[in-house]
Design a protein around this motif. Sequence first.
Motif, PDB file in Angstrom:
ATOM      1  N   ILE A  44      -9.429  35.870 -37.733  1.00  0.00           N
ATOM      2  CA  ILE A  44     -10.297  36.571 -36.784  1.00  0.00           C
ATOM      3  C   ILE A  44      -9.817  36.235 -35.383  1.00  0.00           C
ATOM      4  CG2 ILE A  44     -12.686  36.882 -36.015  1.00  0.00           C
ATOM      5  CD1 ILE A  44     -13.417  35.683 -38.886  1.00  0.00           C
ATOM      6  N   GLY A  45      -9.033  37.160 -34.819  1.00  0.00           N
ATOM      7  CA  GLY A  45      -8.406  36.948 -33.522  1.00  0.00           C
ATOM      8  C   GLY A  45      -6.917  36.771 -33.677  1.00  0.00           C
ATOM      9  N   ASN A  46      -6.195  37.070 -32.607  1.00  0.00           N
ATOM     10  CA  ASN A  46      -4.748  36.876 -32.577  1.00  0.00           C
ATOM     11  C   ASN A  46      -4.424  35.777 -31.567  1.00  0.00           C
ATOM     12  OD1 ASN A  46      -1.900  37.527 -33.101  1.00  0.00           O
ATOM     13  ND2 ASN A  46      -1.929  38.345 -31.025  1.00  0.00           N
ATOM     14  N   GLU A  47      -4.586  36.070 -30.283  1.00  0.00           N
ATOM     15  CA  GLU A  47      -4.435  35.067 -29.215  1.00  0.00           C
ATOM     16  C   GLU A  47      -5.567  35.292 -28.214  1.00  0.00           C
ATOM     17  OE1 GLU A  47      -0.406  35.639 -27.822  1.00  0.00           O
ATOM     18  OE2 GLU A  47       0.377  34.208 -29.300  1.00  0.00           O
ATOM     19  N   PRO A  48      -6.782  34.919 -28.580  1.00  0.00           N
ATOM     20  CA  PRO A  48      -7.967  35.305 -27.794  1.00  0.00           C
ATOM     21  C   PRO A  48      -7.934  34.873 -26.340  1.00  0.00           C
ATOM     22  CG  PRO A  48      -8.491  33.566 -29.368  1.00  0.00           C
ATOM     23  CD  PRO A  48      -7.140  34.093 -29.748  1.00  0.00           C
ATOM     24  N   PHE A  49      -7.358  33.713 -26.054  1.00  0.00           N
ATOM     25  CA  PHE A  49      -7.374  33.232 -24.674  1.00  0.00           C
ATOM     26  C   PHE A  49      -6.304  33.898 -23.813  1.00  0.00           C
ATOM     27  CE2 PHE A  49      -9.881  30.088 -26.827  1.00  0.00           C
ATOM     28  CZ  PHE A  49     -10.841  29.734 -25.897  1.00  0.00           C
TER      29      PHE A  49
ATOM     30  N   LEU B 216      -4.950  29.640 -31.109  1.00  0.00           N
ATOM     31  CA  LEU B 216      -5.024  28.944 -29.830  1.00  0.00           C
ATOM     32  C   LEU B 216      -3.630  28.754 -29.240  1.00  0.00           C
ATOM     33  CD1 LEU B 216      -7.738  26.264 -30.685  1.00  0.00           C
ATOM     34  CD2 LEU B 216      -8.036  28.511 -29.626  1.00  0.00           C
ATOM     35  N   ASN B 217      -3.521  28.983 -27.935  1.00  0.00           N
ATOM     36  CA  ASN B 217      -2.261  28.849 -27.196  1.00  0.00           C
ATOM     37  C   ASN B 217      -2.360  27.753 -26.142  1.00  0.00           C
ATOM     38  OD1 ASN B 217      -2.723  31.986 -27.751  1.00  0.00           O
ATOM     39  ND2 ASN B 217      -0.544  31.607 -27.819  1.00  0.00           N
ATOM     40  N   HIS B 218      -1.205  27.326 -25.655  1.00  0.00           N
ATOM     41  CA  HIS B 218      -1.081  26.429 -24.490  1.00  0.00           C
ATOM     42  C   HIS B 218      -1.845  25.115 -24.650  1.00  0.00           C
ATOM     43  CE1 HIS B 218       1.046  29.660 -22.673  1.00  0.00           C
ATOM     44  NE2 HIS B 218      -0.010  30.403 -22.393  1.00  0.00           N
ATOM     45  N   LEU B 219      -1.966  24.629 -25.868  1.00  0.00           N
ATOM     46  CA  LEU B 219      -2.659  23.363 -26.071  1.00  0.00           C
ATOM     47  C   LEU B 219      -1.818  22.162 -25.655  1.00  0.00           C
ATOM     48  CD1 LEU B 219      -4.464  23.965 -29.489  1.00  0.00           C
ATOM     49  CD2 LEU B 219      -5.358  24.276 -27.167  1.00  0.00           C
ATOM     50  N   ASP B 220      -0.534  22.388 -25.367  1.00  0.00           N
ATOM     51  CA  ASP B 220       0.309  21.313 -24.843  1.00  0.00           C
ATOM     52  C   ASP B 220       0.086  21.101 -23.350  1.00  0.00           C
ATOM     53  OD1 ASP B 220       1.385  23.909 -24.584  1.00  0.00           O
ATOM     54  OD2 ASP B 220       3.419  23.144 -24.283  1.00  0.00           O
ATOM     55  N   ASP B 221      -0.673  21.986 -22.729  1.00  0.00           N
ATOM     56  CA  ASP B 221      -0.994  21.915 -21.306  1.00  0.00           C
ATOM     57  C   ASP B 221      -2.459  21.524 -21.168  1.00  0.00           C
ATOM     58  OD1 ASP B 221      -1.595  22.375 -18.624  1.00  0.00           O
ATOM     59  OD2 ASP B 221      -0.447  24.236 -18.514  1.00  0.00           O
TER      60      ASP B 221
ATOM     61  N   HIS C 177       4.273  27.972 -29.052  1.00  0.00           N
ATOM     62  CA  HIS C 177       5.527  28.411 -28.434  1.00  0.00           C
ATOM     63  C   HIS C 177       5.808  27.422 -27.315  1.00  0.00           C
ATOM     64  CE1 HIS C 177       5.666  32.074 -30.746  1.00  0.00           C
ATOM     65  NE2 HIS C 177       4.478  32.441 -30.327  1.00  0.00           N
ATOM     66  N   VAL C 178       6.807  26.574 -27.480  1.00  0.00           N
ATOM     67  CA  VAL C 178       6.907  25.360 -26.678  1.00  0.00           C
ATOM     68  C   VAL C 178       8.334  25.095 -26.207  1.00  0.00           C
ATOM     69  CG1 VAL C 178       4.906  24.247 -27.756  1.00  0.00           C
ATOM     70  CG2 VAL C 178       7.162  24.036 -28.827  1.00  0.00           C
ATOM     71  N   THR C 179       8.479  24.008 -25.450  1.00  0.00           N
ATOM     72  CA  THR C 179       9.789  23.560 -24.982  1.00  0.00           C
ATOM     73  C   THR C 179      10.375  22.474 -25.865  1.00  0.00           C
ATOM     74  OG1 THR C 179       8.755  21.929 -23.530  1.00  0.00           O
ATOM     75  CG2 THR C 179       9.264  24.089 -22.568  1.00  0.00           C
ATOM     76  N   SER C 180       9.568  21.863 -26.738  1.00  0.00           N
ATOM     77  CA  SER C 180      10.047  20.737 -27.531  1.00  0.00           C
ATOM     78  C   SER C 180       9.136  20.478 -28.723  1.00  0.00           C
ATOM     79  CB  SER C 180      10.094  19.473 -26.662  1.00  0.00           C
ATOM     80  OG  SER C 180       8.774  19.090 -26.285  1.00  0.00           O
ATOM     81  N   LEU C 181       9.634  19.725 -29.674  1.00  0.00           N
ATOM     82  CA  LEU C 181       8.815  19.300 -30.801  1.00  0.00           C
ATOM     83  C   LEU C 181       7.653  18.425 -30.339  1.00  0.00           C
ATOM     84  CD1 LEU C 181      11.584  18.353 -33.391  1.00  0.00           C
ATOM     85  CD2 LEU C 181      10.073  20.330 -33.497  1.00  0.00           C
ATOM     86  N   GLN C 182       7.905  17.628 -29.307  1.00  0.00           N
ATOM     87  CA  GLN C 182       6.830  16.781 -28.776  1.00  0.00           C
ATOM     88  C   GLN C 182       5.653  17.621 -28.300  1.00  0.00           C
ATOM     89  OE1 GLN C 182      10.089  16.547 -28.121  1.00  0.00           O
ATOM     90  NE2 GLN C 182      10.706  14.445 -27.636  1.00  0.00           N
ATOM     91  N   ASN C 183       5.941  18.722 -27.643  1.00  0.00           N
ATOM     92  CA  ASN C 183       4.849  19.567 -27.155  1.00  0.00           C
ATOM     93  C   ASN C 183       4.160  20.307 -28.292  1.00  0.00           C
ATOM     94  OD1 ASN C 183       5.004  18.776 -24.525  1.00  0.00           O
ATOM     95  ND2 ASN C 183       6.218  20.518 -23.830  1.00  0.00           N
ATOM     96  N   ALA C 184       4.897  20.646 -29.339  1.00  0.00           N
ATOM     97  CA  ALA C 184       4.254  21.253 -30.502  1.00  0.00           C
ATOM     98  C   ALA C 184       3.291  20.267 -31.152  1.00  0.00           C
ATOM     99  CB  ALA C 184       5.304  21.706 -31.512  1.00  0.00           C
TER     100      ALA C 184
ATOM    101  N   PHE D 168       5.278  30.303 -34.082  1.00  0.00           N
ATOM    102  CA  PHE D 168       5.740  29.078 -33.437  1.00  0.00           C
ATOM    103  C   PHE D 168       7.213  29.247 -33.093  1.00  0.00           C
ATOM    104  CE2 PHE D 168       6.433  28.525 -37.965  1.00  0.00           C
ATOM    105  CZ  PHE D 168       7.604  27.791 -38.103  1.00  0.00           C
ATOM    106  N   SER D 169       7.650  28.605 -32.026  1.00  0.00           N
ATOM    107  CA  SER D 169       9.047  28.749 -31.606  1.00  0.00           C
ATOM    108  C   SER D 169       9.351  27.820 -30.439  1.00  0.00           C
ATOM    109  CB  SER D 169       9.336  30.191 -31.179  1.00  0.00           C
ATOM    110  OG  SER D 169       8.780  30.446 -29.895  1.00  0.00           O
TER     111      SER D 169
END
Length: 419
Positions: free
Chosen positions: A171-176, A220-225, A254-261, A283-284
């Motif tokens: 339910i939802g794709n990228e709501p935010f 959910l997106n941008h959870l590394d920020d 969708h991140v810059t590194s495994l750490q951020n994922a 993911f990428s």
Amino acid sequence: MTRHTTSRRLLLGVSASALLTAACSPSSDTKSSGSKTSPSQSPSVEGKAAAAEGKVPGGAPDGALGVNFNEDPAGLGATQLKALSATWVRGFVPMTPGDLDGDVTQQRAIKALLTAHGDGRKTILSLKFPYALGPTKGPLPTPGSAELKDLLALVDRVLAAVLGKVDILTIGNEPFLETLQEERNKTLNVFYETLARHVIEYRGQHGGAGSGTSLYMGALNHLDDPTGRTPATERWLRFVNKTPELAGVDIHPHVTSLQNAAKYFNYVVPTLRSDQKFLATEFSLVQFWKEHMHDPVSPAFAKRYNVDPGRKVWQVIGDAIQQPFPQAKWNDFISMTQWFDTSRNYLTEQMKAFRDTGKLAVATYGGLQIESMASGWDANKMPWILNPLYANRTVRPGEGGTLGRSVWFEQFRALQKTG
């Protein structure tokens, strides 16, 4: 790029533990929204039974890896899926009238998933509500409004077509990202909670747990920020936790590194009930690729293929889009581009990190270089085109029309054997 292996120990961070406490504590979200509780907002018979049994209807897969086509399944048929040994397929459908006029089973994403289901594959459908763009751009429909009534009728048409024929409905794709900036607060929560209750009620009336379709909330997106972790995302996770009919939550790292994922699942996993899991339907490392688009092409590649050494990476990719490379040339472009080559095991390493949490249900990775990835290519376009398993728009077809392959192709196949 620094690589590392993520383990369950990463889940013990203070911030994650604090969020877990908040997620499992009593919530006054319904009261704070100002909306009255209606019969459809009360726990359903299905939900009460699920809570009593201590499990989510339909159960959950464990650590599977599948293929994602987003909105565009063109060219990703049984032959391509078989070559990948893929057993799971995911796509999304925009919940807008223009996309769903007439017979909804003929909408391209739905049709592709129903076909995959008929071929014996497992399927995931995400319902996308694009209120920040496209023909529906504008405020979210409010509870009780005519706009919401029309939307829920559209949802019902889709549910009638797919319930029991997709294994997972998100339910939802990228709501935010698909909601106007000024509504990415409790307004968003009320809207998606209303949708979720409606879908839960519909499923309860049409087979319930026996329908074979599990329900997730996403993604959910941008959870590394830190700025991506808001009261609204916390309320989202509390709602998932306290709703017995929901099997879990979807994330899109969708991140810059495994750490951020890892920051994504470290944030989400502690909020899940013991019977819940998470999806990662996208993911990428696209944000990492983006950082290097203006780098000069590798000198070794330039010398071997007589390319101007001052040419930028994005320009070489553009050359491949305009006139696809032979497979060997594309392989050389990857292996001679140091920052890309050092990430060549990304898919294997990311899946290990997901699986090490013990809470991954299914992750799905990009299948094809779809049209939108290549159209309008320029210096600033997001390089999604480097992600997919098939390099079908940057590599010439092989013998018998076989599609070009990316560095991730064989890793994906190998990961099927261990998933």
